[in-house]
Design a protein around this motif. Structure first.
Motif, PDB file in Angstrom:
ATOM      1  N   MET A  62       0.251  30.661  35.153  1.00 36.71           N
ATOM      2  CA  MET A  62       1.455  30.406  35.952  1.00 36.71           C
ATOM      3  C   MET A  62       2.571  29.845  35.049  1.00 36.71           C
ATOM      4  O   MET A  62       3.727  30.007  35.158  1.00 36.71           O
ATOM      5  CB  MET A  62       1.242  29.246  36.926  1.00 36.71           C
ATOM      6  CG  MET A  62       0.497  29.873  38.238  1.00 36.71           C
ATOM      7  SD  MET A  62       1.151  31.211  39.073  1.00 36.71           S
ATOM      8  CE  MET A  62       0.018  32.555  38.452  1.00 36.71           C
ATOM      9  N   PRO A 111       5.499  30.685  40.700  1.00 37.88           N
ATOM     10  CA  PRO A 111       4.598  30.184  40.106  1.00 37.88           C
ATOM     11  C   PRO A 111       4.189  28.744  40.657  1.00 37.88           C
ATOM     12  O   PRO A 111       2.911  28.385  40.581  1.00 37.88           O
ATOM     13  CB  PRO A 111       4.912  30.026  38.744  1.00 37.88           C
ATOM     14  CG  PRO A 111       6.068  30.852  38.499  1.00 37.88           C
ATOM     15  CD  PRO A 111       6.694  31.097  39.908  1.00 37.88           C
ATOM     16  N   TYR A 131       3.898  32.766  33.547  1.00 41.98           N
ATOM     17  CA  TYR A 131       4.433  33.702  34.582  1.00 41.98           C
ATOM     18  C   TYR A 131       5.892  33.166  34.630  1.00 41.98           C
ATOM     19  O   TYR A 131       6.881  34.100  34.732  1.00 41.98           O
ATOM     20  CB  TYR A 131       3.858  33.589  35.892  1.00 41.98           C
ATOM     21  CG  TYR A 131       4.312  34.313  36.869  1.00 41.98           C
ATOM     22  CD1 TYR A 131       5.321  35.150  37.116  1.00 41.98           C
ATOM     23  CD2 TYR A 131       3.677  33.912  38.156  1.00 41.98           C
ATOM     24  CE1 TYR A 131       5.949  35.943  38.298  1.00 41.98           C
ATOM     25  CE2 TYR A 131       4.177  34.492  39.490  1.00 41.98           C
ATOM     26  CZ  TYR A 131       5.175  35.397  39.296  1.00 41.98           C
ATOM     27  OH  TYR A 131       5.742  36.135  40.450  1.00 41.98           O
TER      28      TYR A 131
END
Length: 417
Positions: free
Chosen positions: A81, A45, A84
């Motif tokens: 992100m 990420p 993630y």
């Protein structure tokens, strides 16, 4: 006449031997595993954000109008992100199979790389028995196949076999020399220094002199090459790379009066300019720089570095047009009735001011040291502030735990105008 001694066989890379022995199926499986490992790394990420940040910075720098859609897009990507990263963190700590395989795969990669490096050094010296390279390559392939198969027990066993082979045939060469360590560390340090010195450098906003453009706790990236490569300590710029400083640029510079500190201000005057302020209104070479009243009761938050306490202050906010660069400017209600200047900027220097006009130790006040007009030489300019990449300021996330200071998500990816 003595017979010539046989020459040592040419060095052959372990990776090349392994590549020659892989079947098409093994090659495909290995590539899939490589992608899987990269995408499930906790660095993934961060790398995505870093790679997206480069074109984003260039876009908002050279196409300012694009910030209206590019900044929300970057914030959206950042949010994705973060999700993630958290998902990876949970999965990697709850999956028993993943917890067992990941360290073994890392160990396998490091051991194969170690063998690669040792063989590259010693093969050409004629110090290895015949067939050792092939044995190691064959065992390394077994390790790789077990890693691809995702069988932790098999991988552990094959790793033991490869480690035993390495110890038996390459044990004398396994001890890493001090020079190898210094060389590796030196290369990493050199790369970091080159990036920080010539490309980009982070800078933290320590005070409220640039409010409201930059808030206390903002972390900005500084473009180090736009004005030219500055030689540290010597304070010279041998040549311009993109362009010289322009009016309206927000710059970070090494204070020429006190070189132990760096400041961030806005360029108001260029070499040869005459700068004057009348009741807070800026004049450049006799030409008024238009400004429009936005608020008579604008509140900003300042931070006392000694007491560590935030305080609210009421100011007057204007929208100023400085030679085509529109930006916010603040003035104290009690500090607008006065004349400052005129100041004539010498060659090779710039005249700088903070956007928080009555709370800024800038060129008008000797850059906080001499209390007489001081200009900033080109050689002291470190670069141009581009974008806010992080902000730890007033009333952000979790501010209740840290005396009012929190993570200001709303400031992320804010262009510096």
């Amino acid at each position: 006449m003595s017979a010539a001694s046989p020459s040592a066989p040419p060095a052959m890379k372990l990776s090349s031997v392994m590549a020659a022995r892989r079947t098409p199926g093994q090659l495909r499986a290995r590539r899939l595993l490589m992608w899987r490992e990269m995408l499930t790394s906790l660095w993934a990420p961060l790398c995505v954000i870093g790679l997206a940040f480069i074109p984003y910075t260039l876009l908002i720098e050279y196409v300012p109008a694009a910030a209206s859609w590019a900044q929300p897009a970057m914030k959206g990507l950042g949010l994705v992100m973060v999700a993630y990263f958290l998902a990876l963190l949970v999965w990697r700590n709850t999956s028993a199979k993943e917890k067992a395989l990941r360290p073994l795969r890392q160990e396998a990669q490091e051991l194969i790389s170690e063998n690669e490096g040792i063989l590259r050094k010693v093969q050409g010296m004629g110090k290895l028995q015949a067939g050792v390279s092939e044995q190691i390559a064959e065992q390394a392939l077994r390790v790789e196949n077990a890693s691809v198969a995702g069988d932790a027990d098999a991988l552990r066993a094959e790793l033991k076999g490869l480690d035993a082979l390495t110890a038996q045939h390459l044990g004398a060469f396994r001890k890493r020399s001090v020079m190898d360590f210094i060389g590796g560390f030196g290369k990493a340090l050199l790369v970091a220094l080159v990036i920080r010195t010539f490309i980009v450098e982070p800078y933290r906003i320590p005070s409220g002199s640039m409010l409201p453009t930059l808030e206390i706790g903002d972390q900005v990236f500084v473009n180090k090459f736009i004005y030219g490569v500055r030689i540290p300590l010597m304070n010279v710029v041998p040549f311009v790379i993109v362009r010289p400083p322009e009016r309206g640029d927000v710059i970070v510079f090494n204070n020429p009066v006190d070189e132990s500190s760096d400041y961030i201000k806005r360029v108001a005057g260029l070499p040869g300019d005459t700068v004057e302020l009348v009741d807070g209104v800026v004049y450049i070479n006799g030409q008024v720089q238009p400004r429009e009243l936005v608020s008579n009761d604008f509140v900003v938050h300042d931070f006392d570095q000694e007491t560590k306490i935030w305080s609210a202050k009421r100011t007057i906010r204007y929208e100023e047009d400085l030679s085509g660069v529109e930006h916010a400017a603040l003035q104290s209600p009690a500090g607008t009735k006065r004349r400052e200047g005129p100041y004539t900027v010498p060659p090779g220097h710039v005249f700088v001011m903070g956007d928080n006009r009555d709370n800024s130790a800038d060129s008008r006040l000797g850059l906080g040291i001499t209390h007489k007009v001081e200009y900033v030489p080109y050689g002291h300019i470190k670069g141009k502030a581009m974008v806010v990449w992080l902000s730890l300021g007033w009333h952000g996330l979790l501010h209740g735990l840290f005396g009012g200071t929190g993570l200001r998500v709303d400031r992320f990816f804010e262009p510096v105008r």
